[in-house]
Design a protein around this motif. Structure first.
Motif, PDB file in Angstrom:
ATOM      1  N   SER A 105       0.836  -1.193   0.000  1.00 55.65           N
ATOM      2  CA  SER A 105       0.000   0.000   0.000  1.00 55.65           C
ATOM      3  C   SER A 105       0.876   1.251   0.000  1.00 55.65           C
ATOM      4  O   SER A 105       1.979   1.260   0.549  1.00 55.65           O
ATOM      5  CB  SER A 105      -0.916   0.014   1.230  1.00 55.65           C
ATOM      6  N   GLY A 106       0.383   2.318  -0.629  1.00 53.04           N
ATOM      7  CA  GLY A 106       1.129   3.567  -0.691  1.00 53.04           C
ATOM      8  C   GLY A 106       1.412   4.133   0.691  1.00 53.04           C
ATOM      9  O   GLY A 106       2.508   4.638   0.947  1.00 53.04           O
ATOM     10  N   ARG A 107       0.431   4.031   1.588  1.00 54.31           N
ATOM     11  CA  ARG A 107       0.595   4.559   2.948  1.00 54.31           C
ATOM     12  C   ARG A 107       1.707   3.814   3.676  1.00 54.31           C
ATOM     13  O   ARG A 107       2.545   4.422   4.355  1.00 54.31           O
ATOM     14  CB  ARG A 107      -0.726   4.419   3.710  1.00 54.31           C
ATOM     15  N   GLN A 108       1.732   2.496   3.514  1.00 52.23           N
ATOM     16  CA  GLN A 108       2.752   1.701   4.176  1.00 52.23           C
ATOM     17  C   GLN A 108       4.133   2.023   3.627  1.00 52.23           C
ATOM     18  O   GLN A 108       5.112   2.095   4.379  1.00 52.23           O
ATOM     19  CB  GLN A 108       2.437   0.217   3.978  1.00 52.23           C
ATOM     20  N   MET A 109       4.222   2.235   2.324  1.00 51.00           N
ATOM     21  CA  MET A 109       5.498   2.575   1.706  1.00 51.00           C
ATOM     22  C   MET A 109       6.024   3.902   2.258  1.00 51.00           C
ATOM     23  O   MET A 109       7.220   4.046   2.525  1.00 51.00           O
ATOM     24  CB  MET A 109       5.339   2.653   0.186  1.00 51.00           C
ATOM     25  N   GLU A 110       5.138   4.859   2.442  1.00 52.74           N
ATOM     26  CA  GLU A 110       5.548   6.156   2.985  1.00 52.74           C
ATOM     27  C   GLU A 110       6.038   6.016   4.422  1.00 52.74           C
ATOM     28  O   GLU A 110       7.010   6.664   4.826  1.00 52.74           O
ATOM     29  CB  GLU A 110       4.376   7.150   2.914  1.00 52.74           C
ATOM     30  N   GLN A 111       5.375   5.171   5.204  1.00 53.41           N
ATOM     31  CA  GLN A 111       5.797   4.946   6.585  1.00 53.41           C
ATOM     32  C   GLN A 111       7.195   4.326   6.629  1.00 53.41           C
ATOM     33  O   GLN A 111       8.032   4.713   7.443  1.00 53.41           O
ATOM     34  CB  GLN A 111       4.793   4.040   7.298  1.00 53.41           C
ATOM     35  N   LEU A 112       7.444   3.371   5.747  1.00 51.45           N
ATOM     36  CA  LEU A 112       8.751   2.731   5.708  1.00 51.45           C
ATOM     37  C   LEU A 112       9.821   3.729   5.272  1.00 51.45           C
ATOM     38  O   LEU A 112      10.924   3.775   5.834  1.00 51.45           O
ATOM     39  CB  LEU A 112       8.728   1.539   4.746  1.00 51.45           C
ATOM     40  N   ARG A 113       9.484   4.531   4.284  1.00 50.35           N
ATOM     41  CA  ARG A 113      10.443   5.516   3.768  1.00 50.35           C
ATOM     42  C   ARG A 113      10.808   6.536   4.859  1.00 50.35           C
ATOM     43  O   ARG A 113      11.946   6.995   4.943  1.00 50.35           O
ATOM     44  CB  ARG A 113       9.862   6.207   2.539  1.00 50.35           C
ATOM     45  N   ALA A 114       9.828   6.874   5.702  1.00 50.42           N
ATOM     46  CA  ALA A 114      10.053   7.862   6.754  1.00 50.42           C
ATOM     47  C   ALA A 114      11.037   7.359   7.815  1.00 50.42           C
ATOM     48  O   ALA A 114      11.619   8.159   8.552  1.00 50.42           O
ATOM     49  CB  ALA A 114       8.728   8.236   7.421  1.00 50.42           C
ATOM     50  N   LEU A 115      11.240   6.048   7.894  1.00 45.46           N
ATOM     51  CA  LEU A 115      12.169   5.494   8.876  1.00 45.46           C
ATOM     52  C   LEU A 115      13.618   5.790   8.509  1.00 45.46           C
ATOM     53  O   LEU A 115      14.513   5.696   9.353  1.00 45.46           O
ATOM     54  CB  LEU A 115      11.979   3.980   8.999  1.00 45.46           C
ATOM     55  N   GLY A 116      13.849   6.129   7.244  1.00 48.83           N
ATOM     56  CA  GLY A 116      15.203   6.445   6.814  1.00 48.83           C
ATOM     57  C   GLY A 116      16.087   5.229   6.596  1.00 48.83           C
ATOM     58  O   GLY A 116      17.303   5.351   6.435  1.00 48.83           O
ATOM     59  N   ILE A 117      15.488   4.060   6.580  1.00 45.63           N
ATOM     60  CA  ILE A 117      16.238   2.822   6.346  1.00 45.63           C
ATOM     61  C   ILE A 117      16.357   2.608   4.836  1.00 45.63           C
ATOM     62  O   ILE A 117      15.383   2.781   4.109  1.00 45.63           O
ATOM     63  CB  ILE A 117      15.508   1.630   6.997  1.00 45.63           C
TER      64      ILE A 117
END
Length: 294
Positions: A105-117
């Motif tokens: 999901s797009g929302r999940q991808m954004e959350q992962l991206r925000a982690l900076g990993i």
């Protein structure tokens, strides 16, 4: 002073050399300062890729249906590709996340991206992209020898298939992913690359939607010569028996209703080359049925 500058230059050169940079399947650069040792695999085909590339021991988390190879079944799950436990991901302290953008999901991808990993997007679009991805993942893990060897073997298998089935008479076919609802894949999907290599012609290849839902009537109107149905469990027929009552359809008349293990073809990992070989064999059987309908 000159000595100090020279020493600093050497240190910087060493640090720069230690960094590992590859491009993911979307063409985005992925840079690690050292080989990945704590990896989360966000799709079943990603898990298979990492194991094949020699990095199975570095996977700390997977998603549901990540069941191959056997060792993958013992790995911790963090959820599904659509919904993961973000707190658990953070607690695991991964140094690389390999994601399947199309399945997340797009929302999940954004959350992962925000982690900076660092994130590697895995989305092979052609069969030859699979060994390419394998090599790049191996580089990120420092397992190039294993990954490059596996990639070379896959390329050799692909070349053999292409040579064997080049210029074979085309077979118009319907690729049935599932029957409830009845849906297929268009010509842009990697499965259609396998179909083309085998000399098949996807009757819904020109549709714009990647995984369109179609009707029984639409399939009957196209009158495919063969139907390939996929199932992920050996005890099911994948819905292929749905077509048996339609005796006037070419695929039924010629006994070209085939079932293939969906784990081999619907996952764009290393086993897809094996699945392509099975697909080619089924379409070759359909060609033989032209000469001997019985």
């Amino acid at each position: 002073m000159k000595t100090a500058i020279a020493s600093l230059a050497c240190i910087l050169a060493f640090d720069a050399g230690a960094a590992i940079t590859v491009r993911d399947d979307d063409g985005n650069p992925v840079t690690l300062q050292k080989p990945a040792r704590r990896i989360i695999a966000m799709a079943p085909h990603v898990t298979e890729m990492l194991f094949a590339a020699g990095g199975g021991q570095h996977i700390i988390g997977t998603v549901s249906y990540s069941d191959f190879p056997e060792a993958a079944k013992r790995l911790p799950h963090i959820g599904s590709n659509q919904q993961i436990d973000m707190e658990r991901v953070i607690a695991m302290r991964p140094d690389l996340i390999v994601v399947w953008r199309h399945g997340s999901s797009g929302r999940q991808m954004e959350q992962l991206r925000a982690l900076g990993i660092p994130m590697f997007h895995s989305e092979p679009r052609k069969l030859d992209d699979i060994p390419g991805s394998l090599g790049r993942l191996g580089k990120l893990m420092g397992t190039e020898n294993v990954a490059n060897g596996a990639a070379a073997a896959l390329r050799q298998s692909l070349a053999q298939l292409a040579g064997r089935y080049a210029n074979r008479a085309p077979v118009r076919m319907f690729y049935q992913v599932w029957d409830k609802p009845l849906y297929t894949l268009n010509g842009a999907h990697i499965v259609s690359d396998a179909v083309r290599l085998c000399g098949g012609e996807n009757i819904f290849g020109k549709m714009k939607v990647t995984a369109p839902v179609v009707s029984i009537e639409a399939v009957l109107e196209q009158d495919p010569e063969a139907i390939i149905s996929t199932a992920e469990r050996s005890e099911t027929d994948g819905g292929v028996n749905l077509w048996k009552p339609f005796g006037s359809m070419a695929a039924v008349r010629r006994d070209n209703l085939f079932r293939i293990d969906g784990n081999l073809l619907n996952r764009s990992g290393p086993r897809m080359i094996e699945g392509t070989a099975v697909l080619c064999e089924k379409l070759e059987l359909a060609r033989q049925h032209r000469k001997d309908p019985s």
